[in-house]
Scaffold this motif. Structure first.
Motif, PDB file in Angstrom:
ATOM      1  N   LEU A   1     -11.480   9.296  11.253  1.00  0.00           N
ATOM      2  CA  LEU A   1     -10.575  10.249  10.604  1.00  0.00           C
ATOM      3  C   LEU A   1     -11.346  11.446  10.048  1.00  0.00           C
ATOM      4  CD1 LEU A   1      -7.818  11.162   9.779  1.00  0.00           C
ATOM      5  CD2 LEU A   1      -7.883   9.640   7.818  1.00  0.00           C
ATOM      6  N   ARG A   2     -12.537  11.194   9.504  1.00  0.00           N
ATOM      7  CA  ARG A   2     -13.336  12.321   8.984  1.00  0.00           C
ATOM      8  C   ARG A   2     -13.647  13.308  10.115  1.00  0.00           C
ATOM      9  NH1 ARG A   2     -15.505   8.501   5.129  1.00  0.00           N
ATOM     10  NH2 ARG A   2     -17.088   7.784   6.586  1.00  0.00           N
ATOM     11  N   LYS A   3     -13.933  12.781  11.284  1.00  0.00           N
ATOM     12  CA  LYS A   3     -14.252  13.631  12.444  1.00  0.00           C
ATOM     13  C   LYS A   3     -13.009  14.458  12.833  1.00  0.00           C
ATOM     14  CE  LYS A   3     -16.620  13.352  16.859  1.00  0.00           C
ATOM     15  NZ  LYS A   3     -15.562  13.560  17.847  1.00  0.00           N
TER      16      LYS A   3
ATOM     17  N   PRO B   1      -9.786  21.579  10.044  1.00  0.00           N
ATOM     18  CA  PRO B   1     -10.069  21.632   8.605  1.00  0.00           C
ATOM     19  C   PRO B   1      -8.900  22.101   7.726  1.00  0.00           C
ATOM     20  CG  PRO B   1     -11.316  23.304   9.809  1.00  0.00           C
ATOM     21  CD  PRO B   1     -10.637  22.459  10.837  1.00  0.00           C
ATOM     22  N   GLN B   2      -7.939  22.801   8.322  1.00  0.00           N
ATOM     23  CA  GLN B   2      -6.806  23.305   7.504  1.00  0.00           C
ATOM     24  C   GLN B   2      -5.627  22.324   7.460  1.00  0.00           C
ATOM     25  OE1 GLN B   2      -7.299  25.983   5.774  1.00  0.00           O
ATOM     26  NE2 GLN B   2      -9.252  26.354   6.819  1.00  0.00           N
ATOM     27  N   ALA B   3      -5.713  21.260   8.242  1.00  0.00           N
ATOM     28  CA  ALA B   3      -4.538  20.393   8.402  1.00  0.00           C
ATOM     29  C   ALA B   3      -4.280  19.519   7.172  1.00  0.00           C
ATOM     30  CB  ALA B   3      -4.708  19.509   9.632  1.00  0.00           C
ATOM     31  N   VAL B   4      -3.000  19.241   6.924  1.00  0.00           N
ATOM     32  CA  VAL B   4      -2.613  18.240   5.920  1.00  0.00           C
ATOM     33  C   VAL B   4      -2.666  16.888   6.641  1.00  0.00           C
ATOM     34  CG1 VAL B   4      -0.796  17.455   4.348  1.00  0.00           C
ATOM     35  CG2 VAL B   4      -1.059  19.898   4.830  1.00  0.00           C
ATOM     36  N   VAL B   5      -3.205  15.873   5.955  1.00  0.00           N
ATOM     37  CA  VAL B   5      -3.433  14.594   6.637  1.00  0.00           C
ATOM     38  C   VAL B   5      -2.454  13.531   6.137  1.00  0.00           C
ATOM     39  CG1 VAL B   5      -5.174  12.879   7.279  1.00  0.00           C
ATOM     40  CG2 VAL B   5      -5.877  15.220   6.736  1.00  0.00           C
ATOM     41  N   VAL B   6      -1.633  13.034   7.077  1.00  0.00           N
ATOM     42  CA  VAL B   6      -0.661  11.985   6.753  1.00  0.00           C
ATOM     43  C   VAL B   6      -1.058  10.717   7.510  1.00  0.00           C
ATOM     44  CG1 VAL B   6       1.789  11.329   6.782  1.00  0.00           C
ATOM     45  CG2 VAL B   6       1.149  13.748   6.612  1.00  0.00           C
TER      46      VAL B   6
ATOM     47  N   GLU C   1      -8.983   8.815   2.799  1.00  0.00           N
ATOM     48  CA  GLU C   1      -9.194  10.115   3.464  1.00  0.00           C
ATOM     49  C   GLU C   1      -7.895  10.901   3.631  1.00  0.00           C
ATOM     50  OE1 GLU C   1     -12.102  11.427   4.548  1.00  0.00           O
ATOM     51  OE2 GLU C   1     -13.247   9.731   3.786  1.00  0.00           O
ATOM     52  N   LEU C   2      -6.770  10.319   3.199  1.00  0.00           N
ATOM     53  CA  LEU C   2      -5.455  10.942   3.454  1.00  0.00           C
ATOM     54  C   LEU C   2      -5.026  11.875   2.332  1.00  0.00           C
ATOM     55  CD1 LEU C   2      -3.418   7.740   4.484  1.00  0.00           C
ATOM     56  CD2 LEU C   2      -4.559   9.365   6.026  1.00  0.00           C
TER      57      LEU C   2
END
Ligand code: 13P
Ligand code: SF4
Length: 309
Positions: free
Chosen positions: A99-101, A107-112, A124-125
């Motif tokens: 997920l870090r990769k 880099p700008q994305a929101v992570v769900v 990491e979310l």
């Protein structure tokens, strides 16, 4: 045999009281385990109950990530699992490094992330979600950012497809999937529809997109339970892990439920037995505890989810 079972149940109840424990069971657990649970439900319901209960011990009858979620929400309680080898293959398809990769690539994305992830991935979310609220979470992010932010949605590619269609958002997804739900094929649903033409078809959004396309409704397990109760139909074809059918039949004795496929069995969900619950209560083992640094970060993602729903 029946007397022996009764004795086992009596001992479980007695120890439960002594330990100030509650037993939570996911809707896919074996009938005998559902029968001894204080609460049964889907991932969202169980995590909410885990957060609210004042019991000192939570016996989690489900898979590993669910017990971790309970521990994230209730660090002051002892969370034990009757069989810690019950993992979720889908959750294991992505680790924190993966997920870090992915985050570095966007880099700008929101992570769900779906609740079916390890605690390390949850840390990491930005937002956790369940199948009940995934569409609502993505819609809320879209609203807040005016649709400008990219969204990463992991790890289930079929749930991501479903959420993308429902929300009208393009999502950056991962290649995870549930090995149990993908066993349900479109031909299974078509066959059952032929046998039971009046039945409503409800399927889980972890199913193949071609299966979801044939359904009257795509729902989480508890939403299915509500749909079956409230819909006037008398027959239902059920496209999810077959353990849910026990609860559906118990709650709706006047209705008929047909599994879309008898092959949709999650072996991990069936690892927990009454005997193992008793041993867990006797020895207060195996404990599932999430390290504090990971727990705090994962908790934020879950709290952000709960704030939206
Ligand atoms: P829900 O009970 O939240 O619908 O989840 C289904 C599932 O596959 C859990 O592992
Ligand atoms: Fe994981 Fe699928 Fe089993 Fe649920 S049914 S625990 S998603 S493998």
């Amino acid at each position: 045999m029946i007397r022996e079972d009764k004795e086992l149940v009596r001992k479980i109840k007695e120890l439960k009281k002594k330990r100030n424990a509650i037993i939570l069971a996911h809707n896919y657990q074996l009938p005998e385990v559902q029968d001894i649970a204080d609460f049964r439900g889907d991932s969202l319901e169980l995590s909410r109950i885990a957060a609210k209960t004042d019991a000192e011990v939570i016996v989690f009858c489900g898979v590993y990530f669910m017990a971790e979620t309970a521990s994230i929400l209730s660090p002051d309680k002892k969370v034990i699992m009757p069989d810690t080898s019950a993992g979720c293959p889908m959750a294991n398809m992505m680790n924190a490094q993966d997920l870090r990769k992915l985050k570095q690539e966007h880099p700008q994305a929101v992570v769900v992330g779906y609740v079916n992830t390890s605690a390390a991935v949850k840390a990491e979310l930005d937002y956790c979600c369940t199948s009940t609220n995934a569409v609502a979470i993505v819609n809320a992010i879209t609203k807040e950012s005016g649709g400008k932010k990219e969204i990463i949605f992991v790890p289930d590619k079929y749930l991501a497809d479903y959420v993308s269609r429902q929300s009208g958002r393009k999502l950056i997804s991962w290649h995870g999937f549930c090995p149990t739900h993908v066993k349900i094929l479109p031909e299974d649903v078509k066959r059952e529809k032929k046998f039971h033409p009046r039945a409503k078809v409800m399927v889980h959004p972890e199913c193949l997109s071609s299966v979801v396309a044939l359904a009257d409704a795509a729902l989480s397990t508890s939403q299915m339970s509500k749909y079956a109760r409230e819909n006037p139909a008398k027959e239902f074809i059920v496209g999810t892990e077959i353990g849910l059918i026990y609860r559906l039949k118990q709650d709706n004795p006047d209705k008929e439920f047909y599994p879309a496929s008898e092959r949709a069995v999650c072996p991990n969900m069936k690892r927990t037995t009454q005997e193992k619950v008793l041993w867990a209560l006797e020895e207060l083992k195996e404990e599932v505890r999430v390290p504090e640094d990971i727990r705090k970060k994962a908790r934020l993602a879950i709290d952000r989810m709960l704030a939206i729903v």
